[in-house]
Write an enzyme that holds these catalytic residues in place. Structure first.
Site, short mmCIF file in Angstrom:
data_model
loop_
_atom_site.label_atom_id
_atom_site.label_comp_id
_atom_site.label_asym_id
_atom_site.label_seq_id
_atom_site.Cartn_x
_atom_site.Cartn_y
_atom_site.Cartn_z
N HIS A 1 0.85 -1.20 0.00
CA HIS A 1 0.00 0.00 0.00
C HIS A 1 0.87 1.24 0.00
CE1 HIS A 1 -3.03 2.95 1.32
NE2 HIS A 1 -3.91 2.11 0.82
N ASP B 1 -7.85 -4.11 -1.26
CA ASP B 1 -8.28 -4.31 -2.65
C ASP B 1 -8.26 -5.78 -3.03
OD1 ASP B 1 -8.62 -1.52 -3.31
OD2 ASP B 1 -6.44 -1.35 -3.27
#
Length: 427
Positions: free
Chosen positions: A306, A363
């Site tokens: 991330h 995600d």
């Protein structure tokens, strides 16, 4: 703690104050840097630049912490309903029983969309990407409710907030139903927010549809986890557009467009497309693990690591559990999902990924859940937008209250100089 820092420029010393937030974050206030020195800072991508102070969301990427208005994301995802969190983000406190009943009722009563909006919607081709359609329909709402540009009273703003929260899921299901060649479903006020969305998505006029509580619970968690995430690309876009005094609908529409990008909200769609690529190539997970390690392979492993979190994404821990529950409850036998589980297991054991803290992120797991629910990949980013809507609204409202000046970043010009104009006949 230092209360100021000194900067020496061309032999002259300047002093700038240090600001500390309630979670001990520190920032150097350079608001007057250019006025004092004639210099600006360059910070490509704004990785080190704070554009505002905010009371809404705190995240610590190194420690893997996410708070909404001071509440741990783990508590909210486990115990709250999505609209409770929406109320918290927008109004600053969790609602009382009476406040929540009124809030949810107002949203339900505004979930119907003006039938004239269908004329705009019907103009889109069947293969139009849902995010483009959503951005267009939301900005069109400004034409249906032009009073927002004139009346900015708290009562008027509350009405528009409820309209957006009520109609947004309805518009989203329109885009899905059109892609399937099915008639749209109208909302049902007897259902809660997540149940209503699932019913509008999947109910058919020829048979009864019953919402699975495990599925509704997983969706509730997903929406909460996506509700806000500090000054990300789409949120800062909403604030930047809003700083020009653009209305709420226009600002949210801009946020939808920003979220559409594959490096932002489109990442969960990229995850599933990557998994399909692996499946179509024989399903060899280890082969693609090795390709991900090879910088020259051109292959990128989506759904891991991330931009902000340098630890395990706290949202991913929560949604992994929900993903496991959904897959077990629905008993789905899907080779794509088997590849996803194999990829997750392999990377969590591989020192290359563990040492670099490239853990599966939100995600990765959200894409798995959406796939299991039968939601097509081009709708994944729309699902993200439904969750992020309260955060966008809250950030727009905060900007309005802060009365910030219009956003206007600076630049350093690096183009040609001193060029002379030549008439077209001589070029």
């Amino acid at each position: 703690m230092e209360t100021s820092v000194k900067m020496i420029i061309e032999g002259k010393e300047y002093e700038f104050p240090v600001i500390e937030g309630t979670e001990s974050e520190k920032a150097i206030d350079i608001s007057n840097l250019r006025a004092k020195t004639g210099y600006i800072t360059i910070d490509e991508g704004f990785k080190n630049t704070g554009s505002t102070t905010s009371d809404i969301t705190f995240l610590d990427g190194e420690e893997g912490i996410l708070h909404y208005r001071g509440y741990d994301i783990e508590d909210l995802a486990e115990k709250a309903e999505f609209l409770e969190v929406a109320y918290l983000l927008i109004y600053g406190e969790l609602p009382t029983v009476d406040q929540y009943a009124h809030f949810t009722q107002e949203i339900k009563y505004r979930s119907l969309v003006n039938e004239d909006m269908r004329k705009i919607f019907d103009g889109f081709p069947v293969n139009a990407h849902p995010m483009g359609v959503m951005s267009s329909l939301v900005v069109a709402m400004a034409g249906f409710y032009p009073e927002l540009s004139k009346d900015l009273s708290p009562e008027a703003l509350d009405l528009h907030i409820r309209r957006l929260l009520g109609k947004f899921p309805t518009l989203a299901t329109w885009t899905y139903k059109k892609s399937q060649g099915h008639p749209p479903n109208y909302p049902k006020n007897k259902l809660d927010y997540c149940e209503n969305f699932l019913n509008m998505m999947f109910a058919l006029p020829v048979e009864e549809y019953t919402v699975d509580p495990v599925v509704a619970s997983a969706l509730n968690k997903l929406l909460i986890l996506h509700a806000d995430h500090e000054q990300n690309c789409s949120t800062s876009t909403v604030r930047l557009v809003g700083s020009s005094k653009a209305n709420l609908y226009s600002s949210i529409s801009a946020g939808i467009s920003a979220l559409w990008g594959p490096l932002h909200g489109g990442a969960n769609q990229e995850v599933l497309e990557m998994l399909e690529e692996i499946m179509n190539d024989g399903g060899d997970v280890q082969k693609y693990i090795e390709k991900a390690k090879d910088k020259n392979s051109g292959f990128r492993l989506f759904g891991f690591g991330h931009r902000v979190y340098k630890n395990f994404d706290p949202r991913a821990k929560i949604i992994k559990k929900a993903a496991d529950e959904v897959l077990e409850k629905l008993g789905i036998n899907d080779p794509i999902l088997e590849i996803a589980k194999g990829l997750e297991e392999a990377t969590l054991k591989d020192d290359y990924f563990v040492s670099r803290k490239l853990y599966p992120n939100v995600d990765f797991y959200s894409g798995i859940i959406y796939r299991a629910l039968g939601i097509p990949t081009n709708m994944f980013t729309v699902m993200f937008a439904i969750g992020r809507l309260p955060g966008w609204i809250a950030q727009w409202m905060e900007l309005k209250e802060q009365k910030q000046a219009i956003g206007r970043p600076r630049q350093i010009y690096t183009g040609p100089v001193g060029k002379k104009f030549v008439e077209i006949s001589k070029r």
